[in-house]
Write an enzyme that holds these catalytic residues in place. Structure first.
Site, PDB file in Angstrom:
ATOM      1  N   HIS A 308      71.023 -70.882 118.237  1.00  0.00           N
ATOM      2  CA  HIS A 308      70.789 -70.417 116.868  1.00  0.00           C
ATOM      3  C   HIS A 308      72.101 -69.915 116.273  1.00  0.00           C
ATOM      4  CE1 HIS A 308      69.065 -68.152 113.481  1.00  0.00           C
ATOM      5  NE2 HIS A 308      67.971 -68.873 113.663  1.00  0.00           N
ATOM      6  N   ASP A 366      62.389 -72.679 115.961  1.00  0.00           N
ATOM      7  CA  ASP A 366      62.166 -73.970 115.298  1.00  0.00           C
ATOM      8  C   ASP A 366      61.656 -75.020 116.284  1.00  0.00           C
ATOM      9  OD1 ASP A 366      63.200 -73.104 112.723  1.00  0.00           O
ATOM     10  OD2 ASP A 366      65.152 -73.064 113.695  1.00  0.00           O
TER      11      ASP A 366
END
Length: 431
Positions: A308, A366
């Site tokens: 991330h 995600d």
């Protein structure tokens, strides 16, 4: 607040400027440069504003190194485990967790505003059938100010409150309508006897010939997706909402601006990109090939859904959503869905590979949200609209906070000009 005993000193061109240092409740100190131009005739240069605080906020805090996300001080994993989306909405909006009475009243207000104006049906029909649901949502949310004139005066706290409830209540309806329109099915009206997540799922998957019974596991998974995406500090779309709001624009226009920004693949399209990657891998036997490519510095391929930009250790939202992903896959099965089989095996192989552990490239929120939405039956075109409806409460909370800020000024970033200097106009026949 400012620490009057501490200042930062900037010296250049024979000038010395003293700048106060502000100490936050959590996080790094901030140097106040607001007088820099007036006193030193210079600006700072910070592309992407990655080292600049554009506002003061009490809502959300992120520590990317520790892997920490706090809403009003509460860790996101606790909220996702023990709370639910509308309770987190209340927390973001009002600063404290509600009492049982306050929560019941708030949920009632939201439930009673889930219907949209009937004339908005005609607005949908103006779009092409193959329009992307995000294009539809951007247009329809922006047009809400044409239907709800009684909640556009931002100087009136009552109207701001009404607009806030309407946006939180109607975004699931609008997102579901955008989906139904894109697949050629009739719209499904909301039902007041269902909870927020269940209502959204039913509006997406029911149709006149057959109702849709929402499984509690799927409802809980959707609620967690909404909760885990509710707010994420001053990201691109939130900053867009604040910048639009700083001009005095109505709340519907501001949220539409946020939706438009979220549509960008570098922002809200991460879970869609993850599913597209899984489709590119295609079959379980090709996973080692793509893992090898991800390790190759000369290969531009990257494993989407791993690591991330903000969280340098692990995504605190991922652990909770992994639990829901496992529950959903167990409920629905993956035998007939090769993409989900690829996802499960990719997760297994990546977590067992020392390279990804050393680089801290763990599956993020995600990755798991994409798996869940795929398993539920959503097309990838709906992934970002679902992100938008979950983030609406964060945007509107940030907008409400900004409107009440006594230091509010219209956003006006500066620039480092590199163009031509002053020159005179030349008539066309002399050029």
């Amino acid at each position: 607040m400012a620490d009057n005993t501490r200042t930062a000193t900037l010296t250049f061109d024979g000038k010395t400027i003293e700048m106060p240092i502000h100490s936050p409740s959590v996080g790094p100190d901030v140097i106040d440069i607001r007088k820099l131009y007036a006193q030193g005739d210079v600006f700072t240069y910070d592309p992407g504003f990655t080292s600049t605080a554009a506002c003061s906020s009490d809502i959300t805090f992120i520590d990317g190194v520790k892997g920490e996300l706090l809403h009003r001080g509460y860790p996101i994993d606790q909220l996702a485990e023990k709370s639910h989306y509308l309770e987190v909405c209340y927390l973001l909006l009002y600063g404290e967790l509600p009492t049982a009475t306050e929560l019941e009243k708030f949920e009632g207000h939201v439930t009673n505003h889930t219907m949209v104006h009937e004339q908005m049906m005609n607005f949908f029909r103006g779009f092409r059938r193959d329009a992307h649901p995000m294009a539809i949502m951007t247009g329809v949310v922006g047009a809400m100010s044409a239907f709800y004139h009684d909640s556009t005066d931002i100087a009136d706290p009552k109207q701001r409150e009404i607009a806030t409830i309407r946006l939180i209540a109607k975004l699931p309806t609008i997102a579901a309508m955008a989906y139904k329109y894109s697949i050629g099915q009739p719209f499904v009206y909301p039902r007041n006897d269902l909870d927020y997540a269940s209502n959204f799922l039913r509006m997406c998957f029911a149709h006149p010939a057959e109702d849709y019974q929402v499984d509690p596991i799927l409802s809980r998974a959707m609620d967690r997706i909404l909760t885990l995406h509710a707010d994420h500090e001053q990201n691109a779309s939130t900053s867009t909402v604040r910048l639009a709001g700083s001009s005095g624009a109505n709340p519907f226009a501001c949220i539409a601006a946020g939706i438009a920004c979220l549509w960008g693949p570098a922002h809200g399209g991460a879970n869609q990109a993850c599913l597209e990657m899984l489709n590119e891998i295609g079959t379980v036997d090709r996973i080692p090939e793509f893992i090898a490519r991800a390790k190759d510095k000369e290969d531009p391929f990257r494993l989407m859904g791993f690591g991330h930009r903000v969280y340098k250790n692990f995504d605190p939202r991922a652990k909770v959503l992994k639990q829901s992903a496992d529950e959903v896959l167990e409920l629905l099965g993956v035998e007939d869905n090769e993409i989900l089989q690829v996802a499960m095996e990719l997760e297994k192989q990546a977590l067992a590979d020392p390279y990804f552990a050393e680089k801290k490239l763990f599956p993020n929120v995600d990755f798991y949200s994409g798996i869940i939405l795929e398993a539920m039956g959503f097309p990838t075109s709906m992934f970002t609209p679902i992100f938008a409806l979950s983030r609406t409460v964060g945007w509107i909370s940030q907008w409400q906070e900004m409107i009440g800020d006594p230091e509010l000024k219209i956003g006006r970033p500066r620039q480092l000009y590199k163009g031509a200097t002053l020159r005179d106009y030349t008539d066309v026949e002399n050029r």
